[in-house]
Design a protein around this motif. Structure first.
Motif, PDB file in Angstrom:
ATOM      1  N   GLU A  76      35.327  46.245  19.868  1.00 42.34           N
ATOM      2  CA  GLU A  76      35.233  45.419  18.682  1.00 42.34           C
ATOM      3  C   GLU A  76      34.036  45.801  17.806  1.00 42.34           C
ATOM      4  N   TYR A  77      32.932  46.226  18.440  1.00 46.00           N
ATOM      5  CA  TYR A  77      31.746  46.621  17.689  1.00 46.00           C
ATOM      6  C   TYR A  77      32.021  47.846  16.819  1.00 46.00           C
ATOM      7  N   GLU A  78      32.799  48.721  17.372  1.00 44.97           N
ATOM      8  CA  GLU A  78      33.150  49.922  16.598  1.00 44.97           C
ATOM      9  C   GLU A  78      33.956  49.564  15.346  1.00 44.97           C
ATOM     10  N   LYS A  79      34.625  48.451  15.360  1.00 45.93           N
ATOM     11  CA  LYS A  79      35.409  48.043  14.194  1.00 45.93           C
ATOM     12  C   LYS A  79      34.522  47.417  13.113  1.00 45.93           C
ATOM     13  N   ALA A  80      33.469  46.617  13.531  1.00 44.28           N
ATOM     14  CA  ALA A  80      32.576  45.949  12.549  1.00 44.28           C
ATOM     15  C   ALA A  80      31.149  46.062  13.031  1.00 44.28           C
ATOM     16  N   PRO A  81      30.495  47.182  12.863  1.00 47.51           N
ATOM     17  CA  PRO A  81      29.133  47.349  13.384  1.00 47.51           C
ATOM     18  C   PRO A  81      28.109  46.536  12.618  1.00 47.51           C
ATOM     19  N   LYS A  82      28.261  46.384  11.268  1.00 53.03           N
ATOM     20  CA  LYS A  82      27.256  45.673  10.484  1.00 53.03           C
ATOM     21  C   LYS A  82      27.201  44.198  10.866  1.00 53.03           C
ATOM     22  N   VAL A  83      28.301  43.600  10.971  1.00 54.66           N
ATOM     23  CA  VAL A  83      28.351  42.181  11.366  1.00 54.66           C
ATOM     24  C   VAL A  83      27.793  41.988  12.768  1.00 54.66           C
ATOM     25  N   THR A  84      28.099  42.893  13.655  1.00 56.00           N
ATOM     26  CA  THR A  84      27.635  42.789  15.037  1.00 56.00           C
ATOM     27  C   THR A  84      26.132  42.913  15.120  1.00 56.00           C
ATOM     28  N   ARG A  85      25.550  43.880  14.360  1.00 54.57           N
ATOM     29  CA  ARG A  85      24.093  44.048  14.378  1.00 54.57           C
ATOM     30  C   ARG A  85      23.408  42.802  13.836  1.00 54.57           C
ATOM     31  N   ARG A 118      24.471  39.780  13.838  1.00 57.19           N
ATOM     32  CA  ARG A 118      24.592  38.689  14.821  1.00 57.19           C
ATOM     33  C   ARG A 118      23.621  38.875  15.986  1.00 57.19           C
ATOM     34  N   LEU A 119      23.450  40.109  16.401  1.00 59.09           N
ATOM     35  CA  LEU A 119      22.515  40.393  17.493  1.00 59.09           C
ATOM     36  C   LEU A 119      21.087  40.074  17.076  1.00 59.09           C
ATOM     37  N   TYR A 120      20.749  40.413  15.854  1.00 53.88           N
ATOM     38  CA  TYR A 120      19.402  40.141  15.364  1.00 53.88           C
ATOM     39  C   TYR A 120      19.144  38.648  15.318  1.00 53.88           C
ATOM     40  N   ARG A 121      20.073  37.894  14.768  1.00 55.56           N
ATOM     41  CA  ARG A 121      19.893  36.454  14.676  1.00 55.56           C
ATOM     42  C   ARG A 121      19.764  35.786  16.063  1.00 55.56           C
ATOM     43  N   GLU A 122      20.560  36.205  16.989  1.00 51.15           N
ATOM     44  CA  GLU A 122      20.500  35.617  18.328  1.00 51.15           C
ATOM     45  C   GLU A 122      19.188  35.954  19.012  1.00 51.15           C
ATOM     46  N   GLY A 177      24.131  42.774  26.809  1.00 56.36           N
ATOM     47  CA  GLY A 177      25.565  42.583  27.010  1.00 56.36           C
ATOM     48  C   GLY A 177      25.958  41.132  26.832  1.00 56.36           C
ATOM     49  N   GLY A 178      25.073  40.198  27.330  1.00 53.07           N
ATOM     50  CA  GLY A 178      25.374  38.786  27.174  1.00 53.07           C
ATOM     51  C   GLY A 178      25.344  38.369  25.714  1.00 53.07           C
ATOM     52  N   ASN A 179      24.363  38.901  24.980  1.00 48.38           N
ATOM     53  CA  ASN A 179      24.309  38.572  23.557  1.00 48.38           C
ATOM     54  C   ASN A 179      25.545  39.082  22.825  1.00 48.38           C
ATOM     55  N   ILE A 180      25.900  40.276  23.171  1.00 48.23           N
ATOM     56  CA  ILE A 180      27.092  40.843  22.533  1.00 48.23           C
ATOM     57  C   ILE A 180      28.317  39.991  22.834  1.00 48.23           C
ATOM     58  N   ARG A 181      28.382  39.477  24.083  1.00 46.33           N
ATOM     59  CA  ARG A 181      29.523  38.634  24.451  1.00 46.33           C
ATOM     60  C   ARG A 181      29.545  37.364  23.614  1.00 46.33           C
ATOM     61  N   PHE A 213      30.601  38.169  20.099  1.00 47.76           N
ATOM     62  CA  PHE A 213      32.047  38.381  20.029  1.00 47.76           C
ATOM     63  C   PHE A 213      32.796  37.055  20.091  1.00 47.76           C
ATOM     64  N   ARG A 214      32.268  36.107  20.879  1.00 45.08           N
ATOM     65  CA  ARG A 214      32.906  34.788  20.962  1.00 45.08           C
ATOM     66  C   ARG A 214      32.831  34.072  19.627  1.00 45.08           C
ATOM     67  N   ASN A 215      31.615  34.195  18.982  1.00 45.80           N
ATOM     68  CA  ASN A 215      31.476  33.546  17.678  1.00 45.80           C
ATOM     69  C   ASN A 215      32.390  34.169  16.615  1.00 45.80           C
ATOM     70  N   ARG A 216      32.501  35.465  16.679  1.00 47.47           N
ATOM     71  CA  ARG A 216      33.411  36.143  15.769  1.00 47.47           C
ATOM     72  C   ARG A 216      34.845  35.733  15.995  1.00 47.47           C
ATOM     73  N   GLY A 217      35.139  35.606  17.233  1.00 47.59           N
ATOM     74  CA  GLY A 217      36.500  35.175  17.518  1.00 47.59           C
ATOM     75  C   GLY A 217      36.753  33.764  17.036  1.00 47.59           C
TER      76      GLY A 217
END
Length: 389
Positions: free
Chosen positions: A309-318, A320-324, A376-380, A383-387
């Motif tokens: 999923e990160y490969e599909k939307a890297p900007k949004v994922t980064r 989200r990771l920063y904010r968390e 990995g937990g943050n990424i999870r 991804f949950r929030n995105r979903g």
């Protein structure tokens, strides 16, 4: 008068007469008996002497014979046996009740108490002085040699009774002395086959039983007619000369056994606990291993799924990771950051915010550092929030 007087006629002189009364017969017998001793030679020179009548001799003979025959009556008590000897030879054995035997000197009677419990003392003698009883030691009988070449002083009391009267009287000259000698021999044999410690401690009952068995076997072989009922070991101890040294040895042995028992008790207490603790640690390690492996496998699987999923939307994922990450970092600080462009009149409950942040800090401190920094937990979560969006 005698039956053969008056030419063998009826002494009552006629068939119509009744026999005299018993009192008259006894009185007549008494008068004739007294006349037998009162008749003496009459007076006068050349006078004829008066001889005793033949009837007087008969009465005396009958009386003596009657008394002699009555002396053969005897009564045997329930606990006794009667042995009749005829000219010294065994004739018969009688039990309880009245009996008769030919009087002495033809036959004689021996009364034997077969129920009486007799006692023979080996190694000591009970001496009675007035109303008190003292135990006298006989060293020649009590001192014995054990299997481990130690001297021991043992005292025994043997109780027995007569079970065969004929054998008791005729087979052995002195059965009671024979029993003493047999018992001494059996005692020395049994004591010589065992160690001192065994004799003084747990072997007392077994030794007494062995002595009884061996002694009875010898008595049966000799046909003494005696039966041993009990054998009691009265006392067993080292000789007086070495008593103090033996007491020290016994005390040391008891101390040794006490220490062994204490060590065994401690081992019985600590070993099960140690084994249980070791087993618990092994189970915990196995559970931890299983947990870590399962968690790692699950995180790896989820990371692969998030990576796609990160490969599909890297900007949004980064973003989200920063904010968390910043949320986790700023949660542990007491500072309040306010945007300068915000309305200054807006009310901020700073005290409640500080208290809430402190509570979050304590909860956060309890969490593992690996969980805080686990990307990995943050990424999870991202991804949950995105979903959710």
């Amino acid at each position: 008068m005698a039956w053969n007087d008056n030419k063998n006629k009826n002494p009552w002189a006629g068939s119509n007469q009744t026999p005299p009364e018993l009192e008259e017969v006894i009185k007549d017998f008494k008068n004739k008996f007294n006349g037998f001793f009162s008749n003496k030679k009459s007076s006068g020179a050349g006078g004829a002497s008066k001889t005793l009548s033949s009837s007087g001799f008969k009465y005396i003979f009958i009386l003596v014979l009657l008394v002699w025959l009555l002396s053969g009556i005897y009564i045997i008590d329930p606990a006794e046996k009667g042995v009749v000897l005829r000219f010294g030879a065994f004739q018969e054995e009688t039990s309880q009740g009245p009996h008769w035997h030919i009087p002495y000197p033809i036959e004689t009677l021996n009364r034997i108490n077969v129920e009486q419990i007799r006692t023979v003392e080996i190694g000591y003698r009970n001496v009675i002085n007035g109303n008190r009883r003292f135990g006298g030691n006989i060293s020649s009988e009590s001192l014995m040699l054990t299997k481990d070449e130690n001297m021991i002083e043992a005292k025994f009391a043997i109780q027995y009774k007569i079970n065969d009267v004929q054998a008791y009287l005729f087979n052995v000259v002195n059965p009671d002395t024979t029993l003493r000698h047999v018992a001494e021999s059996a005692i020395r044999q049994v004591v010589g086959q065992n160690t001192m410690d065994y004799i003084l401690t747990e072997g007392r009952v077994s030794i007494a039983d062995d002595i009884k068995e061996k002694s009875q076997s010898l008595l049966n072989r000799y046909k003494t007619g005696l039966l041993i009922t009990t054998v009691n070991m009265q006392d067993a101890q080292p000789p007086e000369e070495v008593q103090s040294a033996f007491s020290d040895a016994v005390k040391a042995r008891e101390d040794k056994q006490r220490l062994i028992n204490e060590a065994q008790t401690y081992a019985n207490d600590i070993l099960p606990k140690s084994r249980g603790k070791a087993a618990r640690m092994l189970e915990e390690s196995k559970a931890y291993k299983s947990k870590v492996v399962s968690k790692s496998e699950g995180e790896a699987s989820r990371f692969k799924q998030i990576l796609a999923e990160y490969e599909k939307a890297p900007k949004v994922t980064r973003e989200r990771l920063y904010r968390e990450t910043m949320e986790n970092v700023l949660a542990s600080t007491s500072k309040v950051v306010v945007d300068s462009k915000a309305n200054s009149m807006m009310y901020l409950p700073i005290d409640k915010l500080i208290n809430a942040r402190q509570a979050n800090t304590q909860v956060f401190a309890k969490e593992s550092s690996t969980q805080q920094n686990n990307q990995g937990g943050n990424i999870r979560d991202i991804f949950r929030n995105r979903g959710g969006r």
